[in-house]
Design a protein around this motif. Structure first.
Motif, PDB file in Angstrom:
ATOM      1  N   GLU A  99       0.843  -1.243  -0.160  1.00 18.27           N
ATOM      2  CA  GLU A  99       0.174  -0.044  -0.116  1.00 18.27           C
ATOM      3  C   GLU A  99       0.706   1.371  -0.222  1.00 18.27           C
ATOM      4  N   LEU A 100       2.011   0.940   0.640  1.00 17.38           N
ATOM      5  CA  LEU A 100       2.947   2.185   0.576  1.00 17.38           C
ATOM      6  C   LEU A 100       3.322   2.549  -0.710  1.00 17.38           C
ATOM      7  N   LEU A 101       3.703   1.382  -1.597  1.00 21.51           N
ATOM      8  CA  LEU A 101       4.207   1.525  -2.882  1.00 21.51           C
ATOM      9  C   LEU A 101       2.916   2.431  -3.755  1.00 21.51           C
ATOM     10  N   GLN A 102       1.714   2.127  -3.328  1.00 18.17           N
ATOM     11  CA  GLN A 102       0.566   2.457  -4.483  1.00 18.17           C
ATOM     12  C   GLN A 102       0.228   4.024  -3.901  1.00 18.17           C
ATOM     13  N   ALA A 103       0.907   4.433  -2.853  1.00 13.78           N
ATOM     14  CA  ALA A 103       0.420   5.853  -1.943  1.00 13.78           C
ATOM     15  C   ALA A 103       0.314   6.909  -3.043  1.00 13.78           C
ATOM     16  N   GLY A 104       0.726   6.780  -4.273  1.00 13.79           N
ATOM     17  CA  GLY A 104       0.537   7.696  -5.331  1.00 13.79           C
ATOM     18  C   GLY A 104       1.211   9.142  -4.900  1.00 13.79           C
ATOM     19  N   THR A 105       0.438  10.079  -4.883  1.00 12.01           N
ATOM     20  CA  THR A 105       1.445  11.535  -5.008  1.00 12.01           C
ATOM     21  C   THR A 105       1.545  12.121  -3.750  1.00 12.01           C
ATOM     22  N   ALA A 106       0.905  11.684  -2.597  1.00 14.58           N
ATOM     23  CA  ALA A 106       0.907  12.194  -1.176  1.00 14.58           C
ATOM     24  C   ALA A 106       2.338  12.376  -0.922  1.00 14.58           C
ATOM     25  N   PRO A 107       2.555  13.616  -0.210  1.00 15.83           N
ATOM     26  CA  PRO A 107       4.009  13.834   0.045  1.00 15.83           C
ATOM     27  C   PRO A 107       4.614  12.966   1.202  1.00 15.83           C
ATOM     28  N   TYR A 108       3.965  12.342   1.888  1.00 15.04           N
ATOM     29  CA  TYR A 108       4.526  11.336   2.672  1.00 15.04           C
ATOM     30  C   TYR A 108       3.224  10.506   3.420  1.00 15.04           C
ATOM     31  N   ALA A 109       3.795   9.386   4.037  1.00 10.59           N
ATOM     32  CA  ALA A 109       2.757   8.633   4.497  1.00 10.59           C
ATOM     33  C   ALA A 109       2.945   8.532   5.826  1.00 10.59           C
ATOM     34  N   ILE A 110       1.614   8.423   6.684  1.00 14.21           N
ATOM     35  CA  ILE A 110       1.657   8.048   8.223  1.00 14.21           C
ATOM     36  C   ILE A 110       1.168   6.511   8.145  1.00 14.21           C
ATOM     37  N   LEU A 111       2.096   5.353   8.943  1.00 16.05           N
ATOM     38  CA  LEU A 111       1.761   4.182   9.011  1.00 16.05           C
ATOM     39  C   LEU A 111       1.413   3.780  10.280  1.00 16.05           C
ATOM     40  N   VAL A 112       0.154   3.760  10.732  1.00 16.43           N
ATOM     41  CA  VAL A 112      -0.367   3.651  11.875  1.00 16.43           C
ATOM     42  C   VAL A 112      -0.090   2.206  12.413  1.00 16.43           C
ATOM     43  N   VAL A 113       0.637   1.925  13.611  1.00 16.61           N
ATOM     44  CA  VAL A 113       0.925   0.911  14.312  1.00 16.61           C
ATOM     45  C   VAL A 113       0.691   0.564  15.563  1.00 16.61           C
ATOM     46  N   PRO A 114      -0.733   0.072  15.778  1.00 21.11           N
ATOM     47  CA  PRO A 114      -1.336   0.224  17.101  1.00 21.11           C
ATOM     48  C   PRO A 114      -0.313  -0.766  18.069  1.00 21.11           C
ATOM     49  N   LEU A 115      -0.146  -2.118  17.326  1.00 18.30           N
ATOM     50  CA  LEU A 115       0.399  -3.090  18.007  1.00 18.30           C
ATOM     51  C   LEU A 115       1.970  -3.472  17.698  1.00 18.30           C
ATOM     52  N   LEU A 116       2.863  -3.724  18.739  1.00 15.08           N
ATOM     53  CA  LEU A 116       4.176  -4.102  18.372  1.00 15.08           C
ATOM     54  C   LEU A 116       4.821  -3.069  17.392  1.00 15.08           C
ATOM     55  N   PRO A 117       5.020  -1.972  17.589  1.00 16.90           N
ATOM     56  CA  PRO A 117       5.559  -0.997  17.146  1.00 16.90           C
ATOM     57  C   PRO A 117       7.294  -1.334  16.959  1.00 16.90           C
ATOM     58  N   GLN A 118       7.546  -2.101  17.942  1.00 10.87           N
ATOM     59  CA  GLN A 118       9.023  -2.310  17.958  1.00 10.87           C
ATOM     60  C   GLN A 118       9.293  -3.418  16.881  1.00 10.87           C
ATOM     61  N   ALA A 119       8.394  -3.928  16.351  1.00  9.23           N
ATOM     62  CA  ALA A 119       8.829  -5.164  15.444  1.00  9.23           C
ATOM     63  C   ALA A 119       9.454  -4.793  14.284  1.00  9.23           C
ATOM     64  N   PRO A 120      10.923  -5.535  14.196  1.00 13.38           N
ATOM     65  CA  PRO A 120      11.680  -5.065  13.153  1.00 13.38           C
ATOM     66  C   PRO A 120      10.996  -4.854  11.673  1.00 13.38           C
ATOM     67  N   ALA A 121       9.907  -5.742  11.258  1.00 12.73           N
ATOM     68  CA  ALA A 121       9.276  -5.914  10.159  1.00 12.73           C
ATOM     69  C   ALA A 121       8.577  -4.246   9.960  1.00 12.73           C
ATOM     70  N   PHE A 122       8.149  -3.538  10.828  1.00  8.48           N
ATOM     71  CA  PHE A 122       7.694  -2.401  10.624  1.00  8.48           C
ATOM     72  C   PHE A 122       8.419  -1.417  10.755  1.00  8.48           C
ATOM     73  N   ARG A 123       9.631  -1.730  11.363  1.00  8.60           N
ATOM     74  CA  ARG A 123      10.720  -0.401  11.813  1.00  8.60           C
ATOM     75  C   ARG A 123      11.426  -0.165  10.581  1.00  8.60           C
ATOM     76  N   ARG A 124      11.554  -1.400   9.617  1.00  6.75           N
ATOM     77  CA  ARG A 124      12.119  -0.943   8.395  1.00  6.75           C
ATOM     78  C   ARG A 124      11.557  -0.646   7.279  1.00  6.75           C
ATOM     79  N   LEU A 125      10.105  -0.058   7.637  1.00  7.58           N
ATOM     80  CA  LEU A 125       9.246   0.600   6.723  1.00  7.58           C
ATOM     81  C   LEU A 125       9.180   2.160   6.981  1.00  7.58           C
ATOM     82  N   VAL A 126       9.701   2.499   8.227  1.00  7.35           N
ATOM     83  CA  VAL A 126       9.550   4.031   8.575  1.00  7.35           C
ATOM     84  C   VAL A 126      10.696   4.630   8.815  1.00  7.35           C
ATOM     85  N   GLN A 127      10.769   5.908   8.388  1.00 12.68           N
ATOM     86  CA  GLN A 127      12.040   6.615   8.661  1.00 12.68           C
ATOM     87  C   GLN A 127      11.838   7.431  10.181  1.00 12.68           C
TER      88      GLN A 127
END
Ligand code: ADP
Length: 225
Positions: A99-127
């Motif tokens: 979905e991030l790859l399809q986010a189109g022309t938005a200047p940036y994305a917010i990835l809402v991660v209610p659970l397990l924000p420490q999971a490496p899988a998510f961390r690698r997607l966010v700056q």
């Protein structure tokens, strides 16, 4: 890939409210809770893996995850919770990445991660990681008002989530949501409402703003007038 901020916080802290405010400014919003729901509905792509791991018992007649049954299991059994956590974040992340790859022309994305924000899988997607925080009394009051859960139930959910102090350690930036909705909008609005929206977004991304100007513990303070 689009520049992405990971937005996290405990239940009732204000994540949905904050993400709506970011959406008003043009950010693309991708919510891993929504993704998890979609992946576990009838014929959802996570269903076969859940069936393989937990058996048919936690799959409802319509082929969706039996959420109430699974919730009860993972509340009572930490090992089962870890097994589920090994399954779902990788599946959620793959979908979030698509979905991030399809986010189109938005200047940036917010990835809402209610659970397990420490999971490496998510961390690698966010700056950056942005935590929405509020004190526990406020959190409890909001949960109870919104969902009509009892205080005991609300406390049990809070206790099952990543502890507040641990979550705050993950933060690059913090929004303190103890005030009213105007105070929250001020923080998300980058304290520069007179600027054109595009400029505000750039400032937002660079975090040349103060999310909480009067709070000495704010990690990132204003660098613009
Ligand atoms: P989360 O997504 O983190 O669970 P929500 O954004 O849904 O939290 O907020 C929980 C509840 O608290 C909602 O009913 C929301 O409208 C309310 N709320 C959030 N922030 C504030 C605030 N600053 N003032 C008043 N109510 C708020």
């Amino acid at each position: 890939m689009i520049r992405t901020i990971g937005l996290t916080g405990g239940i009732g802290s204000g994540k949905s409210t904050v993400s709506s405010l970011f959406a008003e400014q043009g950010a693309a919003i991708i919510d891993t809770d929504d993704i998890a729901h979609r992946l576990t509905r009838p014929c959802g792509i996570a269903i076969p893996a859940i069936r393989a791991e937990f058996g048919d018992h936690y799959i409802a007649e319509d082929g969706a995850l039996d959420r109430a049954g699974m919730r009860a299991l993972v509340f009572a059994d930490a090992a089962a919770r870890h097994r589920l956590e090994r399954l779902l974040p990788p599946a959620d992340t793959r979908q979030a990445e698509t979905e991030l790859l399809q986010a189109g022309t938005a200047p940036y994305a917010i990835l809402v991660v209610p659970l397990l924000p420490q999971a490496p899988a998510f961390r690698r997607l966010v700056q950056r990681v942005l935590v929405v925080d509020c004190d526990e009394a406020t959190q409890l009051a909001r949960i109870i008002r919104r969902s009509r859960l009892s205080e005991v139930e609300a406390r049990a959910i809070i206790a099952s989530q990543t502890p507040r102090a641990e979550r705050l350690k993950l933060a690059d930036d913090i929004i303190y949501n103890d005030g009213d909705l105007d105070a929250l909008a001020d923080q998300v609005g980058c304290a520069a409402p007179q600027l054109p929206a595009k400029q505000r977004l750039t400032i937002c991304w660079e975090y040349h703003i103060s999310f909480a100007p009067n709070n000495p513990t704010t990690k990132h303070r204003a660098t613009t007038a």
